[in-house]
Design an enzyme around this catalytic site. Sequence first.
Site, PDB file in Angstrom:
ATOM      1  N   LYS B  53       0.812  -1.221   0.000  1.00  0.00           N
ATOM      2  CA  LYS B  53       0.000   0.000   0.000  1.00  0.00           C
ATOM      3  C   LYS B  53       0.844   1.270   0.000  1.00  0.00           C
ATOM      4  O   LYS B  53       0.377   2.327  -0.416  1.00  0.00           O
ATOM      5  CB  LYS B  53      -0.913   0.007   1.235  1.00  0.00           C
ATOM      6  CG  LYS B  53      -1.906  -1.142   1.280  1.00  0.00           C
ATOM      7  CD  LYS B  53      -3.176  -0.810   0.526  1.00  0.00           C
ATOM      8  CE  LYS B  53      -4.224  -1.904   0.708  1.00  0.00           C
ATOM      9  NZ  LYS B  53      -5.471  -1.585   0.008  1.00  0.00           N
ATOM     10  N   SER B  78      -9.238  -0.166   6.479  1.00  0.00           N
ATOM     11  CA  SER B  78      -9.169  -1.148   7.563  1.00  0.00           C
ATOM     12  C   SER B  78      -7.744  -1.290   8.080  1.00  0.00           C
ATOM     13  O   SER B  78      -7.490  -2.010   9.014  1.00  0.00           O
ATOM     14  CB  SER B  78      -9.692  -2.502   7.096  1.00  0.00           C
ATOM     15  OG  SER B  78      -8.858  -2.996   6.083  1.00  0.00           O
TER      16      SER B  78
END
Lengths: 314, 314
Positions: B53, B78
């Site tokens: 990410k 999340s």
Amino acid sequence: MIQPNLKEIKNAHLRIASYINKTPVLTSSNINEIAGCNLFFKCENLQKVGAFKYRGASNAILKLSKAELEKGVATHSSGNHAAALSLAAKKQNAKAYIVMPNNAPKSKIEAVKSYGGIITFCEPTLVARESTLKAIVEETGAIFIHPFDNPNIIEGQGTACLELLNEHKNLEIIIAPVGGGGLLSGTSIVAKGIDKNIKVIAAEPKNADDAYKSFYQNKFIESINPNTIADGLLTSLSELTFSIIKKNVDEIITVSEEAIIFAMKLVWQRMKIIIEPSSAVALAVVLSNKEKFKNKSVGIIFSGGNVDFDKLPF
Amino acid sequence: MIQPNLKEIKNAHLRIASYINKTPVLTSSNINEIAGCNLFFKCENLQKVGAFKYRGASNAILKLSKAELEKGVATHSSGNHAAALSLAAKKQNAKAYIVMPNNAPKSKIEAVKSYGGIITFCEPTLVARESTLKAIVEETGAIFIHPFDNPNIIEGQGTACLELLNEHKNLEIIIAPVGGGGLLSGTSIVAKGIDKNIKVIAAEPKNADDAYKSFYQNKFIESINPNTIADGLLTSLSELTFSIIKKNVDEIITVSEEAIIFAMKLVWQRMKIIIEPSSAVALAVVLSNKEKFKNKSVGIIFSGGNVDFDKLPF
């Protein structure tokens, strides 16, 4: 007995290079920030069998004659050396007879089995290990390969530091854990052989501080019932490793169990690699003595990554 | 909205290269033997913040103007995207407002905090996330950076596969896990852009098989109350990622929770690296379909390594 030296360690490296993993040297900006210095981790936890021991075992096996290999090799070991010798023997189609204490970690017993080692269990005392081993050697004619009291083993272990210093030429300090002293001996010979200004520091658990006592009292002191989570560092030095360490090591620093566990968890969390407690001892030395290492470039040898996941200390 | 393409992903790679880790591609002869094929693991678990990410977040942040950066960025996530955006923002001295569900894993909450993200907790529903985020964006003027429904994010995520294929040019198959589809989209664009004969397979938990259903029923199907240990793969695709996946992905294969846990433990034990369950899904696909992959050269993207050690499934 011939004392291992830098030239022989370079030869050992050529001998074993195609059999071992050239392990990565990893860094962590996060841990550097916490430690206040620049750390270079030589990841022998990513070595075959999950430990630096595969280097020494490979070198010892590759130096045997065909006739010797046919009789096989034998050793007693609490774990990583046993796995390493088993796999190194298997690669040469040789048998490996392994004497293991009956309290050895499950993961290490399983590893030896998976690499084809022929295990005989014994009581967890040096006397039991040695007598069991003697009987096996007498019966089979196998060559005894001691885990560290063997120049060929020490030469092999030194190749990890050789790779580290080839890749990072400006390290000021090298830290290796000390149990029997094979890794520390090889490491210190390489570091001092390449540049005598590189400081070599040994890392030892306070709860197994026989090398520390031996070093500073300048006489061999045996490890008696050590009780540390660093299960790879339980053994005493040998005459050979003690003599090398006295000559080449600058300092031995001991650390608490808490510091070892903290360092181990930090590496798992921040670096996402699995190290065993014995590996964490060297980082624990840095984190417990930050002033000493401030802004230095420090090489650390992560010795192995074999742990039982159902016995984690965190 | 512009569709990301190989050229833009190559530009993204140049843009982010000095900020990210060039993660290693690791192999394991042991796991190859078990799997019956040659596996090349692109280790984004060793990426900064422990997940791929960081690539997308860095690219998205670096494409903002100074005026935009001054207002900061915001997202709901999340976990890994939130940590990634927080750190990428911090490196540019920008604020990151993070909306997190109150059931997010502890390790991921701690990571966001340690990277300076400003957290607002909400109920673990999409509606709550979106309304909380909307209020923050209205109040601060921060730029919303969606975790995957954003071309700049997808371009960044594609750079992992770009590095993998630059290093290993003969891979026949690439497997990436699919949650929201950002990693899979970027991966598939790169693989097909470099060589349309490379097969791209998506790996998904059976217990969160919305992408599988969407793909094979050729209509967008939402993920409803998915229940899988792979907590990075709970979200549904977006219109953008679904359109890219339909065009570039050859196959989606689902696996059981048992297969995910088995693959995760195998990697921890044999490779000595920490992967999170979402990473293990791709290896689980291989181990659950050995005939399909027999003797193939397969690239696998390990997406991340953030786990709570006190909630291990083994």
